[in-house]
Design a protein around this motif. Structure first.
Motif, mmCIF file in Angstrom:
data_model
loop_
_atom_site.group_PDB
_atom_site.id
_atom_site.type_symbol
_atom_site.label_atom_id
_atom_site.label_comp_id
_atom_site.label_asym_id
_atom_site.label_seq_id
_atom_site.Cartn_x
_atom_site.Cartn_y
_atom_site.Cartn_z
ATOM 1 N N VAL A 57 -5.492 54.816 36.481
ATOM 2 C CA VAL A 57 -5.919 53.866 37.505
ATOM 3 C C VAL A 57 -5.016 52.631 37.524
ATOM 4 O O VAL A 57 -4.412 52.313 38.546
ATOM 5 C CB VAL A 57 -7.391 53.447 37.297
ATOM 6 N N ASN A 58 -4.933 51.918 36.411
ATOM 7 C CA ASN A 58 -4.212 50.645 36.442
ATOM 8 C C ASN A 58 -2.703 50.818 36.536
ATOM 9 O O ASN A 58 -2.035 49.998 37.157
ATOM 10 C CB ASN A 58 -4.609 49.754 35.261
ATOM 11 N N PHE A 59 -2.145 51.898 35.969
ATOM 12 C CA PHE A 59 -0.728 52.145 36.179
ATOM 13 C C PHE A 59 -0.484 52.510 37.641
ATOM 14 O O PHE A 59 0.466 52.043 38.263
ATOM 15 C CB PHE A 59 -0.203 53.261 35.266
ATOM 16 N N GLY A 60 -1.352 53.341 38.199
ATOM 17 C CA GLY A 60 -1.215 53.716 39.609
ATOM 18 C C GLY A 60 -1.300 52.526 40.539
ATOM 19 O O GLY A 60 -0.522 52.406 41.491
ATOM 20 N N MET A 61 -2.222 51.622 40.265
ATOM 21 C CA MET A 61 -2.363 50.435 41.116
ATOM 22 C C MET A 61 -1.175 49.485 40.933
ATOM 23 O O MET A 61 -0.700 48.879 41.896
ATOM 24 C CB MET A 61 -3.674 49.713 40.812
ATOM 25 N N PHE A 62 -0.678 49.362 39.695
ATOM 26 C CA PHE A 62 0.522 48.563 39.437
ATOM 27 C C PHE A 62 1.691 49.126 40.246
ATOM 28 O O PHE A 62 2.450 48.391 40.878
ATOM 29 C CB PHE A 62 0.848 48.567 37.938
ATOM 30 N N THR A 77 0.642 44.910 31.548
ATOM 31 C CA THR A 77 0.259 44.225 30.313
ATOM 32 C C THR A 77 -0.715 45.088 29.536
ATOM 33 O O THR A 77 -1.637 45.662 30.106
ATOM 34 C CB THR A 77 -0.387 42.863 30.670
ATOM 35 N N LEU A 78 -0.511 45.169 28.222
ATOM 36 C CA LEU A 78 -1.355 45.992 27.359
ATOM 37 C C LEU A 78 -1.936 45.124 26.254
ATOM 38 O O LEU A 78 -1.268 44.232 25.742
ATOM 39 C CB LEU A 78 -0.536 47.117 26.732
ATOM 40 N N GLY A 79 -3.182 45.392 25.914
ATOM 41 C CA GLY A 79 -3.814 44.626 24.855
ATOM 42 C C GLY A 79 -5.287 44.939 24.762
ATOM 43 O O GLY A 79 -5.695 46.088 24.802
ATOM 44 N N ASN A 80 -6.075 43.889 24.677
ATOM 45 C CA ASN A 80 -7.503 44.024 24.471
ATOM 46 C C ASN A 80 -8.246 43.109 25.429
ATOM 47 O O ASN A 80 -7.692 42.131 25.920
ATOM 48 C CB ASN A 80 -7.867 43.653 23.029
ATOM 49 N N VAL A 81 -9.482 43.421 25.689
ATOM 50 C CA VAL A 81 -10.348 42.596 26.537
ATOM 51 C C VAL A 81 -11.641 42.362 25.767
ATOM 52 O O VAL A 81 -12.181 43.284 25.154
ATOM 53 C CB VAL A 81 -10.660 43.305 27.876
ATOM 54 N N LEU A 114 -5.093 48.235 29.659
ATOM 55 C CA LEU A 114 -3.915 47.767 30.374
ATOM 56 C C LEU A 114 -4.324 47.232 31.726
ATOM 57 O O LEU A 114 -5.334 47.658 32.299
ATOM 58 C CB LEU A 114 -2.865 48.867 30.502
ATOM 59 N N TRP A 115 -3.554 46.259 32.202
ATOM 60 C CA TRP A 115 -3.838 45.575 33.460
ATOM 61 C C TRP A 115 -2.542 44.982 33.981
ATOM 62 O O TRP A 115 -1.509 45.055 33.321
ATOM 63 C CB TRP A 115 -4.905 44.497 33.257
ATOM 64 N N THR A 116 -2.593 44.376 35.144
ATOM 65 C CA THR A 116 -1.432 43.701 35.711
ATOM 66 C C THR A 116 -1.607 42.205 35.554
ATOM 67 O O THR A 116 -2.664 41.657 35.880
ATOM 68 C CB THR A 116 -1.273 44.050 37.206
ATOM 69 N N THR A 117 -0.556 41.561 35.033
ATOM 70 C CA THR A 117 -0.515 40.101 35.003
ATOM 71 C C THR A 117 0.383 39.658 36.143
ATOM 72 O O THR A 117 1.501 40.148 36.308
ATOM 73 C CB THR A 117 0.055 39.572 33.669
ATOM 74 N N LEU A 118 -0.122 38.727 36.933
ATOM 75 C CA LEU A 118 0.621 38.161 38.044
ATOM 76 C C LEU A 118 1.024 36.727 37.698
ATOM 77 O O LEU A 118 0.461 36.131 36.772
ATOM 78 C CB LEU A 118 -0.240 38.197 39.306
ATOM 79 N N PRO A 119 2.002 36.163 38.399
ATOM 80 C CA PRO A 119 2.430 34.798 38.092
ATOM 81 C C PRO A 119 1.256 33.830 37.979
ATOM 82 O O PRO A 119 0.269 33.943 38.708
ATOM 83 C CB PRO A 119 3.341 34.452 39.279
ATOM 84 N N GLY A 120 1.400 32.887 37.052
ATOM 85 C CA GLY A 120 0.367 31.886 36.841
ATOM 86 C C GLY A 120 -0.767 32.350 35.943
ATOM 87 O O GLY A 120 -1.776 31.667 35.809
ATOM 88 N N GLY A 121 -0.620 33.522 35.323
ATOM 89 C CA GLY A 121 -1.678 34.021 34.450
ATOM 90 C C GLY A 121 -2.866 34.562 35.212
ATOM 91 O O GLY A 121 -4.013 34.439 34.790
#
Length: 197
Positions: A57-62, A77-81, A114-121
């Motif tokens: 999902v998140n790679f596809g949307m990225f 971006t990869l990590g934890n939530v 994993l998720w997408t980080t956009l400018p400005g955090g």
């Protein structure tokens, strides 16, 4: 610690591990809601299944965001939530390092987010609403596109959500044996996006 500080640490770690160089744009560049909705509507994985298909999902949307809609400054971006301070995955930086050393990324897909980080955090995540809905933490009307994804400044998210980046970029997927280089080059290359036209 603020999201941007954690993100900068992840960028530095990524470079130190020889997985790519990234810049941090601290100025937010808002995306029009119509574009966000259009990205969401291109997703083919049903809302209820997204919580267990994070990479797809998140790679596809990225991919859609960067290759079809050409949104600049987006970083995988990869990590934890965490929700109210409780981490949802066992991921640590040592965990990512071990996946690279063992090339065990394909077997470890459910151990990080994993998720997408956009400018400005700013965070863009098409999975977390499904996961929180499944856990009964939030209620989502899944016929409304804007409710099926999370978009906003990382330090101002609802539901006690905090994102903790540990590594950034796509090279990790190759180094960890999650996706082979040839497949990644095809996906992110010039030939693949032609099907979006």
């Amino acid at each position: 610690m603020s999201y941007l500080k954690e993100f900068k640490s992840a960028v530095s770690r990524t470079a130190k591990w020889d997985l790519g160089e990234f810049t941090v744009n601290e100025t937010a560049m808002p995306i029009d809601q119509a574009v966000l909705n259009a990205v969401e509507e291109t997703g083919h994985i049903p809302f209820a299944q997204r919580a267990v298909q994070t990479l797809s999902v998140n790679f596809g949307m990225f991919h859609m965001l960067t290759r079809k809609f050409h949104i600049p400054g987006a970083v995988m971006t990869l990590g934890n939530v965490a929700v109210d301070g409780e981490m949802r995955h066992p991921a640590t930086t040592a965990h990512f390092r071990k996946m690279i050393a063992d090339e065990s990324g394909e077997d470890q897909l459910g151990t990080y987010h994993l998720w997408t980080t956009l400018p400005g955090g700013v965070i863009l995540d098409h999975v977390m609403p499904s996961a929180l809905h499944a856990d009964g933490i939030i209620t989502v009307n899944d016929v409304v596109p804007a409710e099926r994804f999370l978009y906003g400044p990382a330090d101002e998210l609802d539901h006690g959500l905090t994102y903790h980046p540990m590594i950034v970029g796509l090279e990790f997927f190759i180094a960890s044996g999650t996706i082979d280089r040839e497949a990644m080059e095809y996906l992110m290359g010039e030939r693949f996006p032609k099907q979006y036209r």
